[in-house]
Design a protein around this motif. Structure first.
Motif, PDB file in Angstrom:
ATOM      1  N   ILE A  82       0.926  -1.093  -0.058  1.00 48.57           N
ATOM      2  CA  ILE A  82      -0.115  -0.018   0.012  1.00 48.57           C
ATOM      3  C   ILE A  82       0.921   1.241  -0.199  1.00 48.57           C
ATOM      4  N   ILE A 117       0.861   5.063   0.726  1.00 54.61           N
ATOM      5  CA  ILE A 117      -0.083   5.996   1.338  1.00 54.61           C
ATOM      6  C   ILE A 117       0.734   7.633   0.949  1.00 54.61           C
ATOM      7  N   LEU A 173      -2.493   4.708  12.424  1.00 51.34           N
ATOM      8  CA  LEU A 173      -1.941   3.185  12.082  1.00 51.34           C
ATOM      9  C   LEU A 173      -1.773   2.541  13.159  1.00 51.34           C
ATOM     10  N   ILE A 214       3.653  -0.756   4.212  1.00 50.04           N
ATOM     11  CA  ILE A 214       3.370   0.514   3.941  1.00 50.04           C
ATOM     12  C   ILE A 214       4.420   1.192   3.231  1.00 50.04           C
ATOM     13  N   LEU A 230       5.352   5.183   2.067  1.00 53.31           N
ATOM     14  CA  LEU A 230       4.947   6.408   2.323  1.00 53.31           C
ATOM     15  C   LEU A 230       5.590   7.510   1.546  1.00 53.31           C
ATOM     16  N   ALA A 253      -3.558   5.226  -1.562  1.00 54.64           N
ATOM     17  CA  ALA A 253      -4.346   5.885  -0.784  1.00 54.64           C
ATOM     18  C   ALA A 253      -3.646   7.166  -0.632  1.00 54.64           C
ATOM     19  N   THR A 266      -4.157  11.049   1.840  1.00 57.78           N
ATOM     20  CA  THR A 266      -4.717  11.350   3.412  1.00 57.78           C
ATOM     21  C   THR A 266      -5.020  12.905   3.276  1.00 57.78           C
ATOM     22  N   LEU A 286      -8.498   8.380   2.471  1.00 58.47           N
ATOM     23  CA  LEU A 286      -8.516   8.295   4.232  1.00 58.47           C
ATOM     24  C   LEU A 286      -8.771   9.315   4.514  1.00 58.47           C
ATOM     25  N   TRP A 295     -10.062   3.887   7.908  1.00 58.52           N
ATOM     26  CA  TRP A 295      -8.805   3.465   7.041  1.00 58.52           C
ATOM     27  C   TRP A 295      -8.773   1.933   7.002  1.00 58.52           C
ATOM     28  N   LEU A 336      -8.688   0.207   3.371  1.00 57.28           N
ATOM     29  CA  LEU A 336      -7.393  -0.605   2.939  1.00 57.28           C
ATOM     30  C   LEU A 336      -7.905  -2.096   3.004  1.00 57.28           C
TER      31      LEU A 336
END
Length: 169
Positions: free
Chosen positions: A19, A21, A48, A72, A74, A115, A117, A143, A162, A166
């Motif tokens: 994933i 984010i 998280l 994850i 980022l 995803a 934020t 999210l 979330w 997810l």
């Protein structure tokens, strides 16, 4: 007065990441602390921790290990922008250049979900990657924002959303 800014961090990503984010762009506090989601009132790391039923990471090293453990990646949607000095709000950003997310997805084919934020990150992705060969960029998962400005939704409700989005339930 606006100041031109270049994204100061590399993406945090691993061969095992599933994933990605994406935030919008680092806050002033994140610049100062040299890491993602560093404003003390930002709920990102707390959310998280709830989502994964794990201890909240505190140090940068713990945060990186946490992301790796939970597969994850980022990063942010914007890599170059101008921002009014003294204010980290997304509506004070003027986007100059998005981050090269397609290149990251090419390099890390295990990523199956993207995803965002923030609504700003979502708009950047939809605008700059609307014809992407990566279908996961065509409709990124939104999210609920971990920002302290999004206080109308309680942290537990954000974490539930979330987890649902997810598909971690």
């Amino acid at each position: 007065m606006k100041k031109k800014l270049i994204h100061p961090f590399k993406p945090i990503i691993f061969e095992t990441s599933k994933i990605l984010i994406l935030g919008t762009f680092p806050s002033i506090k994140s610049f100062e602390n040299e890491f993602y989601y560093s404003h003390p009132r930002n709920q990102f790391w707390n959310i998280l921790a709830i989502v994964f039923n794990d201890k909240k990471p505190e140090s940068i090293e713990e945060k990186i290990n946490f992301l790796k453990k939970h597969k994850i990646a980022l990063w942010d949607a914007v890599c170059e922008c101008t921002r009014k000095q003294g204010n980290s709000r997304d509506d004070n950003l003027e986007i100059i250049k998005p981050c090269d997310i397609e290149n990251v997805l090419k390099k890390y084919p295990n990523i199956k979900k993207v995803a965002v934020t923030s609504r700003t990150a979502e708009k950047v992705i939809k605008k700059h990657y609307k014809n992407s060969p990566f279908s996961i960029l065509n409709s990124p998962l939104y999210l609920p924002s971990p920002s302290p400005l999004n206080a109308r939704m309680k942290i537990q409700k954000k974490a539930e959303k979330w987890k649902e989005l997810l598909e971690l339930t």
